[in-house]
Scaffold this active site. Sequence first.
Site, PDB file in Angstrom:
ATOM      1  CB  SER A  45      -0.960  -0.188   1.479  1.00  0.00           C
ATOM      2  OG  SER A  45      -0.770   0.083   2.552  1.00  0.00           O
ATOM      3  CB  THR A 163      -2.073   5.321   4.006  1.00  0.00           C
ATOM      4  OG1 THR A 163      -2.824   4.902   2.692  1.00  0.00           O
ATOM      5  CG2 THR A 163      -1.080   6.751   4.077  1.00  0.00           C
ATOM      6  CB  THR A 181      -0.678   6.246   0.548  1.00  0.00           C
ATOM      7  OG1 THR A 181      -1.272   5.440  -0.145  1.00  0.00           O
ATOM      8  CG2 THR A 181      -1.062   7.442  -0.537  1.00  0.00           C
ATOM      9  NE  ARG A 191      -8.477   7.875  -4.858  1.00  0.00           N
ATOM     10  CZ  ARG A 191      -7.373   7.156  -3.913  1.00  0.00           C
ATOM     11  NH1 ARG A 191      -6.714   7.396  -3.641  1.00  0.00           N
ATOM     12  NH2 ARG A 191      -9.380   7.178  -2.858  1.00  0.00           N
ATOM     13  CB  THR A 214      -4.458   4.914   6.898  1.00  0.00           C
ATOM     14  OG1 THR A 214      -4.464   4.402   8.525  1.00  0.00           O
ATOM     15  CG2 THR A 214      -2.988   5.691   7.667  1.00  0.00           C
ATOM     16  N   GLY A 215      -6.770   4.860   5.111  1.00  0.00           N
ATOM     17  CA  GLY A 215      -8.135   3.860   4.792  1.00  0.00           C
ATOM     18  C   GLY A 215      -8.742   5.148   3.431  1.00  0.00           C
TER      19      GLY A 215
END
Length: 315
Positions: A45, A163, A181, A191, A214-215
Amino acid sequence: MAIASGNGVETVRIAHELVTQEKLRPVSAAVRGVAVVEADPNDMSVGYGGLPDEDGKVSLDSACMDGPTHNAGSVGAIQDIMHPAQVAERVMDATDHVNLVGDGARRFAIEQGFRPENLLTERAEEIWKRWIAGRNDDDRLWPLNDTNPADPVLQGEPRPWGTIHCSVLAPNGDLGCCTTTSGLAFKIPGRIGDSPLIGCGLYCDNEVGSAGATGRGEAAILSGGSWLIVEKMREGMHPREACLAALRRVVEQTERAARWQPALWKDGRPSFGLTFYAVRKDGEFGSATMSGNRRFAVATAEGGARLESCAALYS
Ligand code: GLY
């Protein structure tokens, strides 16, 4: 002290050592601390080994922020550079800009002496090929199957928003932070997520504290999550409570968004993962996650580098 996401035990150990023993400014300690994860092919990630975009290109987002000068730098959708956080630090220190994206960011990095290299590992390429073989029309609209072990396309491989975030508090009370990330796996090329956006994937105010996320980046962007946490700490909240308050805000916003995107809402709560991390200027720290058992990394003089449990909004 240093706080980071759960993939950052080594990061906080390094950052803590750099800020206490080598007297590095906190932002630089955070940037140097995350480098170990950026270079790790097993963290899919972040950085080298990160899962690529739809076209099979590894495209990285990163930002850092310096408390004492209230300055920041970021790079979005940068390719071929293993340490985007260090490029973000150069954007902050060597230019008057905050954000550089795409090919401009890559050219700036090379001008600054960074070496372009292939960041796509064989393992990441193999997973991407399986995803390509099984992709469907809904994939751009509902990219929420991040941790489903039964996912038929990824066959148990994660589709992470992964991340690493790291916030650092120096012994003199100065603050700095960094988030880096490879972003959402198989994203639409171009993106960017929350990680390179100041106030979203990270934010610090030297008078108050520092925070990061993060997420699911889209949720951290739409809530201004990291900025909100710092403002909640300014009002006197404990960092953990401030993280929970930001998650509650995300829940309210997601309930509205789910009228148009039903996949965002499942079993009466957001269907995605999101975790916030925060440290206050007085050394109090905390983390909260949307649901489930998650851990964050922290390093202090007394306790060393370790993992602790995040508070969960939903158990
Ligand atoms: N939080 C990382 C991303 O959404 O790109």
